[in-house]
Write an enzyme that holds these catalytic residues in place. Structure first.
Site, short mmCIF file in Angstrom:
data_model
loop_
_atom_site.label_atom_id
_atom_site.label_comp_id
_atom_site.label_asym_id
_atom_site.label_seq_id
_atom_site.Cartn_x
_atom_site.Cartn_y
_atom_site.Cartn_z
N GLU A 1 0.27 -1.16 -0.04
CA GLU A 1 -0.09 0.20 -0.19
C GLU A 1 1.12 1.67 -0.28
O GLU A 1 1.42 1.58 0.70
CB GLU A 1 -0.63 0.08 1.54
CG GLU A 1 -1.68 -1.41 1.06
CD GLU A 1 -2.10 -1.92 3.20
OE1 GLU A 1 -2.34 -0.85 3.42
OE2 GLU A 1 -3.08 -2.53 2.66
N SER B 1 -5.49 -4.88 0.97
CA SER B 1 -5.78 -5.31 1.41
C SER B 1 -5.06 -7.00 1.52
O SER B 1 -4.47 -7.23 0.78
CB SER B 1 -7.07 -6.62 0.27
OG SER B 1 -7.03 -7.92 0.27
N GLU B 2 -4.57 -6.72 3.37
CA GLU B 2 -3.27 -7.58 3.23
C GLU B 2 -2.92 -8.76 3.09
O GLU B 2 -2.26 -9.62 2.57
CB GLU B 2 -2.96 -7.22 5.11
CG GLU B 2 -2.25 -6.42 5.20
CD GLU B 2 -3.88 -4.45 5.31
OE1 GLU B 2 -3.34 -4.36 6.10
OE2 GLU B 2 -5.53 -5.85 5.74
N GLN C 1 1.69 -2.37 6.24
CA GLN C 1 1.70 -0.94 5.92
C GLN C 1 2.81 -0.28 7.54
O GLN C 1 3.32 0.71 8.09
CB GLN C 1 0.84 0.57 5.64
CG GLN C 1 1.17 1.91 6.10
CD GLN C 1 -0.29 2.31 4.77
OE1 GLN C 1 -0.86 2.96 5.63
NE2 GLN C 1 0.68 2.52 3.31
N PHE C 2 1.58 -0.88 8.55
CA PHE C 2 1.78 -1.27 10.08
C PHE C 2 1.54 -2.56 10.09
O PHE C 2 0.96 -3.54 9.63
CB PHE C 2 0.76 -0.51 10.60
CG PHE C 2 0.78 1.05 10.45
CD1 PHE C 2 2.35 1.33 11.92
CD2 PHE C 2 1.01 1.69 9.87
CE1 PHE C 2 2.36 3.00 11.08
CE2 PHE C 2 0.83 3.04 9.42
CZ PHE C 2 1.58 3.73 10.35
N ALA C 3 2.93 -3.37 11.25
CA ALA C 3 2.49 -4.78 11.39
C ALA C 3 0.86 -5.65 12.43
O ALA C 3 0.57 -6.12 12.31
CB ALA C 3 3.40 -4.55 12.94
N ASP C 4 0.65 -3.78 12.57
CA ASP C 4 -0.51 -4.32 13.41
C ASP C 4 -1.60 -4.81 12.14
O ASP C 4 -2.57 -5.14 12.86
CB ASP C 4 -1.45 -2.64 13.88
CG ASP C 4 -0.50 -1.94 14.63
OD1 ASP C 4 0.56 -1.80 14.08
OD2 ASP C 4 -0.82 -1.44 15.95
N TYR C 5 -1.59 -4.61 11.14
CA TYR C 5 -2.45 -4.35 10.04
C TYR C 5 -1.71 -6.28 9.79
O TYR C 5 -2.05 -5.96 8.23
CB TYR C 5 -2.76 -4.02 8.99
CG TYR C 5 -2.93 -2.28 9.55
CD1 TYR C 5 -4.66 -3.09 10.63
CD2 TYR C 5 -2.63 -1.63 9.67
CE1 TYR C 5 -4.67 -1.20 11.49
CE2 TYR C 5 -2.69 -0.21 10.63
CZ TYR C 5 -4.58 -0.04 10.79
OH TYR C 5 -4.55 1.16 11.17
N ILE C 6 -1.39 -7.25 10.09
CA ILE C 6 -0.54 -8.39 9.42
C ILE C 6 -1.51 -9.54 9.82
O ILE C 6 -1.93 -10.35 9.09
CB ILE C 6 0.80 -8.41 9.37
CG1 ILE C 6 1.92 -8.90 8.52
CG2 ILE C 6 1.31 -9.24 11.04
CD1 ILE C 6 2.98 -9.45 9.00
N HIS D 1 -1.23 0.45 15.86
CA HIS D 1 -0.24 1.51 15.58
C HIS D 1 1.05 1.08 15.88
O HIS D 1 1.88 1.76 15.76
CB HIS D 1 -0.34 2.65 14.77
CG HIS D 1 -1.01 3.53 13.90
ND1 HIS D 1 -2.75 3.14 14.12
CD2 HIS D 1 -1.53 3.24 12.65
CE1 HIS D 1 -3.73 3.42 12.73
NE2 HIS D 1 -2.65 3.47 11.99
#
Length: 356
Positions: free
Chosen positions: A48, A78-79, A101-106, A148
């Protein structure tokens, strides 16, 4: 960025002088991507906003302009799709480097990482591999709040078939990333965003020291590799061993220096594969072990480290293994520095372990 002259670019003792640059971690990561893309047309960068915008932290800046939109391209938000496409690319023969983009969204991509990427070599009897390197900023210290600031590294160390890498310096960031991209197994490459622009002592109310003043900001030009599975001895010491990684390397070093404690600090650099030989040798020499990480305490990677040290070094220990970690709570925004394993909590743990 500034240039300097040094005698040894690769820590191998080579006598000739070479020109080197002082880079921050963002620049070092960008350099690693540039080097690998220049050497291998199969290396693809995707994620992204990584293309025209150059990434939210600018780690991919300029790469699309240099290598084109077919090798550096933006993806939908869309991870799961990002990782799924990367796995297919890897099986096809490419070496994708997707950015989350951030590990929180992996987490939406976990099924693809665990069930597909980590298993592909095994389920196909090595006919297919998944040589993908998933880059992602992680950790707190920038007031990112609970969505985040997370440190989910322990989840991936639990998965057979995945490698987990966390650099703590610009020099290592470039060398480890090149090693990860050239590795034939899937690698999770977490980048501590708190130290993108400079090392962090843990004293959040003090001015940030830029990387250009730090010895480990000297990053050679061109291709070099830092091997996966080899820890870095940050400081020498006989009083205790400190096992840590990422941002906490610099916090632990600052606390030990402030307290006058002669600690042997090991920057693990890679959690899987783990340099257990270096850990054993250090703990057997010092007899005491402190583990520091930012992630939550329960089932954090520090628990695995504590178990390994106890199993392998029990008769050398002169005190119980101590852990300083984040708390078992979502990462708070307003109380970030209470959650963050800072100088006070690390100092108290050092006092306790040396008292025993």
């Amino acid at each position: 960025m500034s240039d300097t002259k040094v005698k040894d670019a690769s820590n191998t003792g080579a006598p000739e002088a070479v020109t080197e640059r002082r880079l921050n971690m963002i620049e070092a990561i960008n350099d690693a991507l540039d080097v690998t893309m220049g050497r291998d047309d199969d290396v693809i960068v995707m994620g992204e906003d990584v293309g025209y915008f150059g990434g939210v932290f600018r780690c991919t800046a300029g790469l699309q302009e240099k290598y084109g939109k077919t090798r550096v391209f933006d993806t939908p938000i869309s991870e799961c799709g990002i990782i799924g496409v990367a796995v297919g690319m890897g099986a096809y023969g490419l070496r994708p480097v997707p950015e989350i983009q951030f590990a929180d969204y992996i987490y939406p991509g976990l099924d693809q990482l665990i069930s597909e990427a980590a298993r592909l070599r095994y389920r196909s009897a090595t006919e297919y591999i998944a040589p993908i390197t998933v880059r992602s900023p992680f950790g707190g210290g920038i007031f990112g709040g609970q969505t985040h600031s997370q440190s989910p590294e322990a989840i991936f160390t639990h998965v057979a078939g995945l490698k987990t890498v966390i650099p703590a310096t610009p020099y290592d960031a470039k060398g480890l990333l090149i090693s990860a991209i050239e590795d034939n197994d899937p690698v999770i490459f977490f980048e501590p965003k708190r130290i993108y622009n400079g090392p962090f002592s843990g004293f959040y109310d003090k001015p940030v020291e830029p990387w250009k003043k730090h010895a480990d900001s000297v990053v050679p030009e061109g291709h070099y590799k830092v091997p996966l599975g080899k820890a870095r001895k940050v400081t020498e010491g006989e009083q205790l061993t400190v096992l840590t990684y990422g941002t906490m390397v610099h916090v632990a070093e600052a606390v030990c220096a402030d307290k006058g404690v002669e600690a042997e600090i090991l920057d693990l650099r890679t959690l899987v594969p783990l340099d257990i030989e270096a850990i054993e040798a250090s703990v057997e020499r010092t007899g005491r072990c402190l583990i520091v990480h930012e992630a939550t305490r329960t089932s954090g990677f520090g628990a695995e480290l504590s178990a390994l040290v106890t199993e392998r070094c029990f008769y050398h220990l002169e005190a119980p293994v101590e852990r300083v970690t984040g708390f078992d709570t979502p990462y708070p925004h307003s109380l970030e520095w209470a959650y963050f394993p800072g100088p006070v909590r690390i100092g108290e743990a050092i006092d306790k372990i040396l008292k025993d």
